[in-house]
Design an enzyme around this catalytic site. Structure first.
Site, PDB file in Angstrom:
ATOM      1  N   HIS A  42      45.609  40.193  35.388  1.00 16.68           N
ATOM      2  CA  HIS A  42      45.034  38.869  35.606  1.00 16.68           C
ATOM      3  C   HIS A  42      44.875  38.556  37.086  1.00 16.68           C
ATOM      4  CE1 HIS A  42      44.048  34.763  34.426  1.00 16.68           C
ATOM      5  NE2 HIS A  42      44.865  34.333  35.374  1.00 16.68           N
ATOM      6  N   HIS A  88      40.950  30.684  30.264  1.00 19.71           N
ATOM      7  CA  HIS A  88      42.315  30.384  29.825  1.00 19.71           C
ATOM      8  C   HIS A  88      42.405  30.721  28.341  1.00 19.71           C
ATOM      9  CE1 HIS A  88      45.902  27.918  31.451  1.00 19.71           C
ATOM     10  NE2 HIS A  88      45.664  28.947  32.241  1.00 19.71           N
TER      11      HIS A  88
END
Length: 734
Positions: A42, A88
């Site tokens: 990420h 998200h």
């Protein structure tokens, strides 16, 4: 013991060995936690970085490209905006309300970190099918989270998408884009100036979000995913609103040297990234960090992803003024560190060193993988499969099925929960081809839109990616804007699987080729891997956020027909075979197969230029996308409240439902039709007169339906169970 620990934190054995080599020793517990978040997929982009370098990023009007909090584009002389999209996804699956809400908060702080005031949001969403109870729960929670947070901080949500496919059932995609306008000064996330101070501003630090980047967002989901709920951050939009105003005042008064938000990776992220960019170091005293939970360990403080926090670099002479501004905005602000020249991030707790790491090792020298990529064999069978182009038993029934399908029908039930008119700058809001936003205190407007045809990318990732860029560019052109630049959110399965990695490389190649032809550089974005549960990956889904500049506010137009008697023209060429991956094929013939439509990028570029040259002649414009020509005509009729009679040549179902790209339905006054057609001939643009507006029916060749009946099909397609859930919650909230 420590070997097992690093695996629990998402690090491989080889990565652990690399950490030991860089440090010349075994890492401490806190150091290992810092590496786990900063070297996570990420944060580090370790599987994608080598491929993203191939994308075009430069243009004279691009002031800041990839690598900062957001891209900065000059949209008019002296007027610049920030534009960025983030994901998200995993948090929103585990806890949909807070996952989506903090997604909004995070992208807003990215924009804020550039010195820009956030002024608009977009929410491209992907879910499973609505006949699944879990999906309905996710939709309700995600939409509620976005609306609650965006409305509370006063940033309008002006558009987006909602797509429903089986592959997203256990991996919803919650992407959020934000637009901001530079007000006083462009900021950078750099910790410059030895002796300057690092000031943590905003909410207190807790245990929410710990391990979010390394554990939640950088691995596949499985049966135990629900146990990851503690890794989802909890948002406080009212603190975010105070943070926005305080930071903008600090920037406007020239009190900050640099600033960066705290998102994935917590304090570890800005302390390492800001110093690495500046070639400096930082001493951090984590005992100075204000906390909301007792007994937090040093590693927890360093990697907590608690929301509504910014790290500012401040000259000591400005410290009192900075603290005074924060007090006035009722925000906690504490000095937690000092800039050094060592090139290291040195962390102490109770006077004891708990971490001493080279900043570059955390931020820039993480592992970079050129993962094996191989075209999957199953793709040959998929491409050879039935593309679903058989004629329907009844054309009108087929049309009803397509226009009332969840992917086509009105999304009013989503966007009516958003305040899209805050600031009163929204010229075109949700439901259009693109949103048009007038920038505060200027005569300048911009157009923004998002698009991501996952089904096309599933059939052919290269062509699907080109189609995504093309659709977004054409949407912006339809409202009267010139496409300038994109931000992208690339959503994929597990990159360690060669088939997924091949999809990714092909999508990046397709985006790059399309952007080069259209002159729309990539100014930043996000990669979200591991959208895969129990071995089942999502469709490869690149979401393209396109930004365009509106040079003439009078040229802004919507998709709705505006008057009876106007001429309706189709610009572009229809290929009757472009039904592979279409909504018609999926809804009517229950098929996803064959090849997606093929795009002529040069023709599209010419069409976009033509739309710009004929702005003054057009009364409406709407691109032909999902559902084909019949859906485009119906949407323009419904938006304007005016019927249309169109003659459509060719085999009816192919002419009406083909999804050939590079087409636009426009309308013009009768006295302008000859000039428009002549200009089209001169420009080499195919232009076909379809008919005219008027009456209270939509007639497409041999198919005819009353406008009000059509409105019922289009507006009332929401499943009763989801509708009841939303109405019940809205009733409780009011």
């Amino acid at each position: 013991m420590q070997a097992a620990l690093h695996r629990d934190l998402g690090l491989t054995d080889d990565e652990f060995d690399q950490i030991c080599a860089r440090l010349g020793r075994d890492p401490s517990y806190t150091e290992l936690a810092m590496f786990s978040v900063m070297w996570s997929e990420h944060c580090s982009y370790k599987s994608s970085r080598v491929h993203l370098k191939s994308l075009p990023t430069d243009a004279p009007y691009v002031l800041v490209g990839p690598g900062e909090g957001a891209g900065i584009i000059e949209v008019a002389p002296g007027v610049a905006v920030a534009w960025k999209i983030e994901s998200h996804n995993h948090p929103s699956f585990v806890e949909p309300f807070n996952g989506a809400a903090t997604g909004v908060g995070g992208i807003v702080r990215d924009i804020l970190s550039m010195g820009a005031r956030p002024i608009a949001l977009m929410d491209p969403l992907r879910f499973g099918t609505l006949d699944d109870a879990r999906t309905r729960y996710l939709v309700d929670g995600v939409v509620h989270g976005i609306s609650s947070y965006g409305n509370s901080i006063g940033v309008p949500t002006v558009g987006g998408e909602a797509v429903f496919e089986e592959c997203y059932e256990e991996n919803p995609l919650v992407n959020v884009a934000c637009l901001g306008v530079i007000q006083d000064r462009l900021m950078h996330g750099r910790a410059e100036g030895s002796g300057n101070l690092a000031v943590l501003i905003g909410s207190s630090t807790g245990r929410d979000g710990i391990g979010g980047a390394s554990v939640l967002a950088s691995a596949e989901f499985d049966e135990a995913s629900s146990e990851k709920r503690p890794s989802v951050q909890v948002g406080d939009p009212f603190s975010e609103k105070l943070l926005i105003e305080a930071c903008l005042e600090l920037i406007g008064r020239d009190l900050l040297v640099g600033i960066q938000d705290l998102g994935a990776g917590g304090i570890s992220c800005p302390t390492s990234e800001m110093t690495s960019k500046a070639g400096t170091g930082m001493k951090v005293d984590i005992d100075a960090v204000h906390r909301r939970e007792p007994g937090m360990e040093p590693f927890e403080v360093m990697i907590s992803e608690s929301q509504e926090r910014m790290l500012a670099i401040v000259d000591p002479q400005s410290l009192d003024a900075v603290l005074e501004v924060c007090r006035r905005w009722e925000l906690e602000a504490r000095v937690i560190g000092e800039i050094t020249t060592t090139g290291r991030v040195e962390v102490t707790s109770e006077g004891i060193a708990v971490a001493d790491v080279p900043a570059d090792a955390l931020a820039e020298e993480g592992p970079v993988y050129e993962r094996r990529a191989r075209r999957p064999q199953w793709l040959d069978d998929l491409r050879a499969a039935d593309r679903g182009d058989a004629a329907p038993p009844d054309l009108l029934d087929a049309f009803r099925a397509v226009i009332s399908s969840p992917n086509i029908c009105s999304k009013r039930w989503i966007w009516e929960q958003y305040d899209h008119m805050i600031f009163l700058g929204t010229l075109i809001g949700p439901g259009g081809d693109a949103a048009v936003i007038r920038l505060p205190d200027t005569e300048v407007a911009v157009a923004i839109t998002t698009d991501g045809p996952g089904r096309y990318c599933y059939l052919n990732p290269y062509e699907g990616a080109r189609l995504a860029v093309a659709e977004a560019a054409l949407n912006v052109a339809c409202v009267g804007a010139k496409p300038l630049a994109i931000t992208n959110c690339l959503n994929f399965g597990n990159p360690e699987k060669p088939g997924v990695m091949w999809q990714f490389t092909e999508v990046v190649r397709g985006i790059g080729d399309a952007c080069r032809v259209l002159g729309t550089p990539v100014t930043g974005g996000n990669v979200s891997f591991y959208n895969e549960t129990k071995g089942r990956a999502i469709y490869p889904t690149p979401v393209i956020g396109m930004l365009g500049s509106v040079r003439d506010l009078g040229s802004v137009r919507g998709l709705g027909f505006v008057g009876a008697g106007d001429e309706v023209i189709l610009l572009g060429v229809t290929d009757p075979d472009d039904l592979g991956g279409s909504e018609y094929a999926k809804v009517v013939n229950s098929t996803v197969g064959g090849a997606p439509p093929r795009l002529d990028l040069d023709a599209l570029r010419d069409l976009i230029a033509f739309l710009g040259e004929t702005n003054h002649l057009l009364r409406s414009a709407h691109d032909v996308g999902a559902g084909g020509l019949c859906v485009t005509l119906a949407e323009s009729a419904l938006a304007g409240g005016i019927g249309v009679g169109a003659s459509v040549p060719g085999e009816p179902h192919r002419a009406l439902f083909s999804e050939s790209p590079g087409r636009v339905v426009v309308s013009c006054a009768p006295e302008d039709i000859d000039e428009l057609l002549q200009r089209a001939r001169t420009s080499g643009i195919s232009a076909t007169s379809l008919g005219s507006t008027g009456g209270d029916r939509v007639e497409c060749g041999e198919m005819s339906v009353a406008l009000e009946q059509l409105r019922g099909w289009y507006e009332d397609a929401l499943p009763d169970t989801l509708s009841s859930s939303i109405e019940e919650r809205n009733g409780r909230r009011s």
